[in-house]
Write a protein that holds these residues in place. Sequence first.
Motif, PDB file in Angstrom:
ATOM      1  N   VAL A 140       0.842  -1.203   0.000  1.00  0.00           N
ATOM      2  CA  VAL A 140       0.000   0.000   0.000  1.00  0.00           C
ATOM      3  C   VAL A 140       0.874   1.248   0.000  1.00  0.00           C
ATOM      4  CG1 VAL A 140      -1.678   1.340   1.352  1.00  0.00           C
ATOM      5  CG2 VAL A 140      -1.961  -1.136   1.102  1.00  0.00           C
ATOM      6  N   VAL A 141       1.804   1.323   0.920  1.00  0.00           N
ATOM      7  CA  VAL A 141       2.660   2.500   1.040  1.00  0.00           C
ATOM      8  C   VAL A 141       3.566   2.638  -0.180  1.00  0.00           C
ATOM      9  CG1 VAL A 141       4.433   3.624   2.436  1.00  0.00           C
ATOM     10  CG2 VAL A 141       2.536   2.438   3.555  1.00  0.00           C
ATOM     11  N   GLY A 142       4.100   1.527  -0.644  1.00  0.00           N
ATOM     12  CA  GLY A 142       4.959   1.562  -1.824  1.00  0.00           C
ATOM     13  C   GLY A 142       4.226   2.083  -3.046  1.00  0.00           C
ATOM     14  N   ALA A 143       2.980   1.639  -3.220  1.00  0.00           N
ATOM     15  CA  ALA A 143       2.187   2.116  -4.360  1.00  0.00           C
ATOM     16  C   ALA A 143       1.898   3.611  -4.229  1.00  0.00           C
ATOM     17  CB  ALA A 143       0.888   1.325  -4.458  1.00  0.00           C
ATOM     18  N   ALA A 144       1.608   4.057  -3.011  1.00  0.00           N
ATOM     19  CA  ALA A 144       1.344   5.489  -2.792  1.00  0.00           C
ATOM     20  C   ALA A 144       2.604   6.311  -3.052  1.00  0.00           C
ATOM     21  CB  ALA A 144       0.839   5.718  -1.373  1.00  0.00           C
ATOM     22  N   LEU A 145       3.730   5.852  -2.553  1.00  0.00           N
ATOM     23  CA  LEU A 145       4.990   6.564  -2.790  1.00  0.00           C
ATOM     24  C   LEU A 145       5.286   6.663  -4.279  1.00  0.00           C
ATOM     25  CD1 LEU A 145       7.197   5.079   0.058  1.00  0.00           C
ATOM     26  CD2 LEU A 145       6.577   7.490  -0.215  1.00  0.00           C
ATOM     27  N   SER A 146       5.032   5.591  -4.982  1.00  0.00           N
ATOM     28  CA  SER A 146       5.262   5.590  -6.430  1.00  0.00           C
ATOM     29  C   SER A 146       4.415   6.661  -7.112  1.00  0.00           C
ATOM     30  CB  SER A 146       4.944   4.208  -6.997  1.00  0.00           C
ATOM     31  OG  SER A 146       5.112   4.202  -8.382  1.00  0.00           O
ATOM     32  N   GLN A 147       3.146   6.746  -6.764  1.00  0.00           N
ATOM     33  CA  GLN A 147       2.264   7.757  -7.353  1.00  0.00           C
ATOM     34  C   GLN A 147       2.735   9.172  -7.018  1.00  0.00           C
ATOM     35  OE1 GLN A 147      -0.437   7.345  -9.456  1.00  0.00           O
ATOM     36  NE2 GLN A 147       0.275   5.217  -9.509  1.00  0.00           N
ATOM     37  N   LEU A 148       3.073   9.397  -5.751  1.00  0.00           N
ATOM     38  CA  LEU A 148       3.485  10.730  -5.317  1.00  0.00           C
ATOM     39  C   LEU A 148       4.791  11.156  -5.983  1.00  0.00           C
ATOM     40  CD1 LEU A 148       2.607  10.528  -1.512  1.00  0.00           C
ATOM     41  CD2 LEU A 148       1.263  11.575  -3.353  1.00  0.00           C
ATOM     42  N   HIS A 149       5.703  10.211  -6.152  1.00  0.00           N
ATOM     43  CA  HIS A 149       6.977  10.543  -6.793  1.00  0.00           C
ATOM     44  C   HIS A 149       6.840  10.694  -8.300  1.00  0.00           C
ATOM     45  CE1 HIS A 149      10.112  10.360  -3.605  1.00  0.00           C
ATOM     46  NE2 HIS A 149       9.064   9.912  -2.947  1.00  0.00           N
ATOM     47  N   ASP A 150       5.939   9.920  -8.899  1.00  0.00           N
ATOM     48  CA  ASP A 150       5.723  10.021 -10.347  1.00  0.00           C
ATOM     49  C   ASP A 150       5.019  11.310 -10.742  1.00  0.00           C
ATOM     50  OD1 ASP A 150       6.950   7.599 -10.793  1.00  0.00           O
ATOM     51  OD2 ASP A 150       5.082   6.486 -11.104  1.00  0.00           O
ATOM     52  N   GLN A 151       4.120  11.792  -9.886  1.00  0.00           N
ATOM     53  CA  GLN A 151       3.327  12.980 -10.204  1.00  0.00           C
ATOM     54  C   GLN A 151       3.252  13.940  -9.011  1.00  0.00           C
ATOM     55  OE1 GLN A 151      -0.544  11.603 -11.380  1.00  0.00           O
ATOM     56  NE2 GLN A 151       0.201  10.617 -13.217  1.00  0.00           N
ATOM     57  N   PRO A 152       4.377  14.503  -8.603  1.00  0.00           N
ATOM     58  CA  PRO A 152       4.334  15.381  -7.431  1.00  0.00           C
ATOM     59  C   PRO A 152       3.541  16.665  -7.666  1.00  0.00           C
ATOM     60  CG  PRO A 152       6.479  15.502  -8.479  1.00  0.00           C
ATOM     61  CD  PRO A 152       5.718  14.401  -9.166  1.00  0.00           C
ATOM     62  N   ASP A 153       3.407  17.066  -8.919  1.00  0.00           N
ATOM     63  CA  ASP A 153       2.687  18.304  -9.218  1.00  0.00           C
ATOM     64  C   ASP A 153       1.181  18.104  -9.312  1.00  0.00           C
ATOM     65  OD1 ASP A 153       3.076  16.745 -11.513  1.00  0.00           O
ATOM     66  OD2 ASP A 153       2.915  18.484 -12.833  1.00  0.00           O
ATOM     67  N   HIS A 154       0.717  16.871  -9.237  1.00  0.00           N
ATOM     68  CA  HIS A 154      -0.720  16.591  -9.303  1.00  0.00           C
ATOM     69  C   HIS A 154      -1.399  17.089  -8.025  1.00  0.00           C
ATOM     70  CE1 HIS A 154      -4.312  14.497 -10.622  1.00  0.00           C
ATOM     71  NE2 HIS A 154      -4.424  13.998  -9.417  1.00  0.00           N
ATOM     72  N   ALA A 155      -2.617  17.535  -8.132  1.00  0.00           N
ATOM     73  CA  ALA A 155      -3.371  18.041  -6.975  1.00  0.00           C
ATOM     74  C   ALA A 155      -3.973  16.867  -6.198  1.00  0.00           C
ATOM     75  CB  ALA A 155      -4.460  19.004  -7.435  1.00  0.00           C
ATOM     76  N   TRP A 156      -3.110  16.061  -5.587  1.00  0.00           N
ATOM     77  CA  TRP A 156      -3.550  14.868  -4.881  1.00  0.00           C
ATOM     78  C   TRP A 156      -4.418  15.196  -3.675  1.00  0.00           C
ATOM     79  CZ3 TRP A 156      -3.066  10.390  -7.122  1.00  0.00           C
ATOM     80  CH2 TRP A 156      -2.004  10.141  -7.986  1.00  0.00           C
ATOM     81  N   THR A 157      -5.398  14.340  -3.460  1.00  0.00           N
ATOM     82  CA  THR A 157      -6.120  14.304  -2.194  1.00  0.00           C
ATOM     83  C   THR A 157      -5.926  12.899  -1.649  1.00  0.00           C
ATOM     84  OG1 THR A 157      -8.186  13.501  -3.160  1.00  0.00           O
ATOM     85  CG2 THR A 157      -7.899  15.910  -3.018  1.00  0.00           C
ATOM     86  N   LEU A 158      -6.145  12.727  -0.379  1.00  0.00           N
ATOM     87  CA  LEU A 158      -6.011  11.399   0.209  1.00  0.00           C
ATOM     88  C   LEU A 158      -6.984  10.425  -0.446  1.00  0.00           C
ATOM     89  CD1 LEU A 158      -4.599   9.654   2.316  1.00  0.00           C
ATOM     90  CD2 LEU A 158      -6.393  10.314   3.924  1.00  0.00           C
TER      91      LEU A 158
END
Length: 132
Positions: free
Chosen positions: A28-46
């Motif tokens: 779970v955490v690894g997948a989230a880290l991957s998303q955050l690192h791949d698209q840090p400029d995206h307007a992520w919400t939890l």
Amino acid sequence: MFVEVVRRHLETLPLQQAGWLAGLRDPVVGAALSQLHDQPDHAWTLAELARKIASSRTVLAERFSHIVGVPPMMYLMRWRLQLAAEQLTRGSAKVAAVGAQVGYESEAAFSRAFKRETGMSPAAWRRERQLA
């Protein structure tokens, strides 16, 4: 070879080890880290991040906080500011452009976040690093 070294290091980390590196081995955490690192400029919400990795918000928030040591959105903010600090040190783009590149919608929001984390405005950070 580097990837193999990292892989072997991950295998030797104690289960109670915290930090982003330890987070890579958790699905779970690894997948989230991957998303955050791949698209840090995206307007992520939890909620969006949890949907993207097929997890509940609660599971994501609890596991991420436990393993990495900070909640996902705080990690994202710090990751963005790390990227921005590197851009400010190495480049000559305007502060507003750097903020936009790492996901901030306004220069003011970027400057406030940067100063809160580093104790300096982005412009002062750049000046200090360029003088060194």
